[in-house]
Design a protein around this motif. Structure first.
Motif, PDB file in Angstrom:
ATOM      1  N   ASN A   1      -4.783  58.964  82.701  1.00 21.70           N
ATOM      2  CA  ASN A   1      -3.762  57.919  82.729  1.00 21.70           C
ATOM      3  C   ASN A   1      -3.456  57.480  84.169  1.00 21.70           C
ATOM      4  O   ASN A   1      -3.317  56.294  84.457  1.00 21.70           O
ATOM      5  CB  ASN A   1      -2.498  58.460  82.037  1.00 21.70           C
TER       6      ASN A   1
ATOM      7  N   LEU B   1      10.936  53.683  80.207  1.00 17.95           N
ATOM      8  CA  LEU B   1       9.785  54.564  79.951  1.00 17.95           C
ATOM      9  C   LEU B   1       9.902  55.271  78.602  1.00 17.95           C
ATOM     10  O   LEU B   1       8.900  55.659  78.008  1.00 17.95           O
ATOM     11  CB  LEU B   1       9.656  55.604  81.076  1.00 17.95           C
ATOM     12  N   GLU B   2      11.141  55.433  78.151  1.00 17.86           N
ATOM     13  CA  GLU B   2      11.342  56.128  76.868  1.00 17.86           C
ATOM     14  C   GLU B   2      11.084  55.229  75.666  1.00 17.86           C
ATOM     15  O   GLU B   2      11.026  55.700  74.535  1.00 17.86           O
ATOM     16  CB  GLU B   2      12.761  56.714  76.812  1.00 17.86           C
ATOM     17  N   GLN B   3      10.939  53.913  75.938  1.00 16.59           N
ATOM     18  CA  GLN B   3      10.682  52.990  74.819  1.00 16.59           C
ATOM     19  C   GLN B   3       9.175  52.784  74.692  1.00 16.59           C
ATOM     20  O   GLN B   3       8.570  52.154  75.559  1.00 16.59           O
ATOM     21  CB  GLN B   3      11.335  51.633  75.091  1.00 16.59           C
ATOM     22  N   ASP B   4       8.590  53.296  73.624  1.00 19.89           N
ATOM     23  CA  ASP B   4       7.156  53.083  73.428  1.00 19.89           C
ATOM     24  C   ASP B   4       6.904  51.639  73.007  1.00 19.89           C
ATOM     25  O   ASP B   4       7.652  51.076  72.198  1.00 19.89           O
ATOM     26  CB  ASP B   4       6.635  54.022  72.326  1.00 19.89           C
ATOM     27  N   SER B   5       5.839  51.054  73.539  1.00 18.17           N
ATOM     28  CA  SER B   5       5.457  49.699  73.131  1.00 18.17           C
ATOM     29  C   SER B   5       4.913  49.756  71.690  1.00 18.17           C
ATOM     30  O   SER B   5       4.642  50.854  71.159  1.00 18.17           O
ATOM     31  CB  SER B   5       4.374  49.163  74.062  1.00 18.17           C
TER      32      SER B   5
ATOM     33  N   GLN C   1       1.645  51.564  71.544  1.00 20.74           N
ATOM     34  CA  GLN C   1       1.836  53.017  71.721  1.00 20.74           C
ATOM     35  C   GLN C   1       2.387  53.643  70.446  1.00 20.74           C
ATOM     36  O   GLN C   1       1.939  54.719  70.025  1.00 20.74           O
ATOM     37  CB  GLN C   1       2.800  53.287  72.887  1.00 20.74           C
ATOM     38  N   GLN C   2       3.358  52.974  69.823  1.00 20.69           N
ATOM     39  CA  GLN C   2       3.938  53.527  68.582  1.00 20.69           C
ATOM     40  C   GLN C   2       2.865  53.628  67.502  1.00 20.69           C
ATOM     41  O   GLN C   2       2.800  54.617  66.768  1.00 20.69           O
ATOM     42  CB  GLN C   2       5.064  52.625  68.091  1.00 20.69           C
TER      43      GLN C   2
ATOM     44  N   ILE D   1       0.574  56.595  68.210  1.00 25.22           N
ATOM     45  CA  ILE D   1       1.210  57.898  67.935  1.00 25.22           C
ATOM     46  C   ILE D   1       1.320  58.122  66.423  1.00 25.22           C
ATOM     47  O   ILE D   1       1.004  59.199  65.909  1.00 25.22           O
ATOM     48  CB  ILE D   1       2.610  57.954  68.599  1.00 25.22           C
TER      49      ILE D   1
ATOM     50  N   LYS E   1      10.388  51.354  60.825  1.00 26.00           N
ATOM     51  CA  LYS E   1       9.649  50.639  61.875  1.00 26.00           C
ATOM     52  C   LYS E   1       9.539  49.153  61.536  1.00 26.00           C
ATOM     53  O   LYS E   1       9.806  48.739  60.411  1.00 26.00           O
ATOM     54  CB  LYS E   1       8.245  51.240  62.024  1.00 26.00           C
TER      55      LYS E   1
ATOM     56  N   ASP F   1       2.603  63.523  69.189  1.00 20.97           N
ATOM     57  CA  ASP F   1       3.903  63.323  69.829  1.00 20.97           C
ATOM     58  C   ASP F   1       4.337  64.563  70.608  1.00 20.97           C
ATOM     59  O   ASP F   1       5.515  64.806  70.817  1.00 20.97           O
ATOM     60  CB  ASP F   1       4.966  62.961  68.780  1.00 20.97           C
TER      61      ASP F   1
ATOM     62  N   SER G   1       6.190  46.788  80.693  1.00 18.96           N
ATOM     63  CA  SER G   1       7.445  47.459  80.302  1.00 18.96           C
ATOM     64  C   SER G   1       8.549  47.239  81.320  1.00 18.96           C
ATOM     65  O   SER G   1       9.721  47.428  81.004  1.00 18.96           O
ATOM     66  CB  SER G   1       7.228  48.968  80.195  1.00 18.96           C
TER      67      SER G   1
END
Ligand code: SF4
Length: 273
Positions: A12, A48-52, A55-56, A59, A93, A126, A259
């Motif tokens: 990453n 940073l804590e909000q996944d796009s 990304q969601q 996961i 979701k 996760d 982001s």
């Protein structure tokens, strides 16, 4: 050994220095600055804590595969996909996420690629950061992070390091070599190949294998990345006002998908100070 303050490297981080082929126009060093140097600032931390959405989906797809293999009867039961959707709390979701993840779960039910394989490791997706591997290159010691989705073997002794993909992104060979480097530390006695599988379109990559010389080259590259990043962090800590010189912005169309566009003063779509 106290290892808390060691520099680190990962695929990453490498991506944040050098994007995958075809993604160069989307590259922006400032994103690395926000994510790695300013990540403790409350506004940045919250972002940073909000996944796009991608990304969601990634996961949830991984978690779906994991849950199918916690109870493989669900692969054959009418309503099995629905049960997994409930475990994943998909109804909470967005519609786009629900539709794409349901489609992924149906694909996997129809073609459960891990059935019949000896699964050695299967991540939920996760878990957060994996345990680091300590690498010493010359007199430089750093933590190497490699989050592996799945490891399985067939009838021979070869380990298959499998990475699940979703969406339309191409497979990045570098990631395969990074997994093989990790496998060489985690399972030094075993041959390994890396392979990618896209859960949405059912495409496999070619298997990737590497000689010890190739892995050494990748280790040296990771060492350079860890050093460059450590240097940038030290410069930033010494002179926070020089953030945009140390991590230069590259504003453009990609800002709409970034982001940090709500707090980045270089973004054409900045919405909050
Ligand atoms: S908003 Fe644009 S310039 Fe700012 S960090 Fe993101 S991509 Fe870079």
């Amino acid at each position: 050994m106290a290892t808390n303050w060691l520099p680190f490297a990962s695929y990453n981080l490498w991506l944040q220095f050098a994007p995958a082929i075809g993604q160069e126009h989307l590259h922006c060093d400032m994103k690395r600055g926000f994510a790695k140097a300013r990540n403790k600032e409350p506004q940045v931390k919250a972002l940073l804590e909000q996944d796009s959405i991608p990304q969601q989906i990634g996961i949830l797809a991984q978690r779906g595969v994991y849950e199918f293999h916690q109870n493989t009867d669900l692969l054959h039961q009418l309503g099995g996909v629905q049960q997994i959707a409930e475990i994943l709390q998909l109804s909470q979701k967005s519609l786009e996420i629900q539709e794409r993840v349901i489609s992924i779960l149906k694909n996997y039910r129809d073609n459960p690629i891990l059935v019949g394989k000896n699964i050695i490791q299967l991540s939920r997706g996760d878990e957060g950061y994996p345990e680091p591997i300590l690498i010493r290159e010359g007199n430089y010691l750093f933590k190497f992070y490699a989050a592996i989705d799945c490891i399985f073997s067939l009838t021979d002794d070869t380990l298959h390091i499998l990475d699940f993909k979703t969406g339309k992104s191409n497979f990045d060979l570098r990631q395969g070599y990074i997994y093989l480097l990790a496998a060489s530390y985690l399972y030094p006695q075993r041959q390994a190949i890396a392979i990618f599988y896209n859960l949405e379109n059912g495409k496999w990559s070619e298997p990737i294998s590497a000689t010890s010389e190739t892995l050494k080259c990748f280790q040296i590259e990771l060492t350079l990345i860890a050093k460059r990043h450590q240097k940038d962090l030290s410069r930033y800590r010494a002179r926070t006002a020089e953030f945009s010189q140390i991590f230069p912005p590259n504003p453009g169309v990609m800002c709409s998908f970034c982001s940090f566009n709500s707090i980045c003063k270089f973004s054409p779509c900045e919405v909050a100070a």
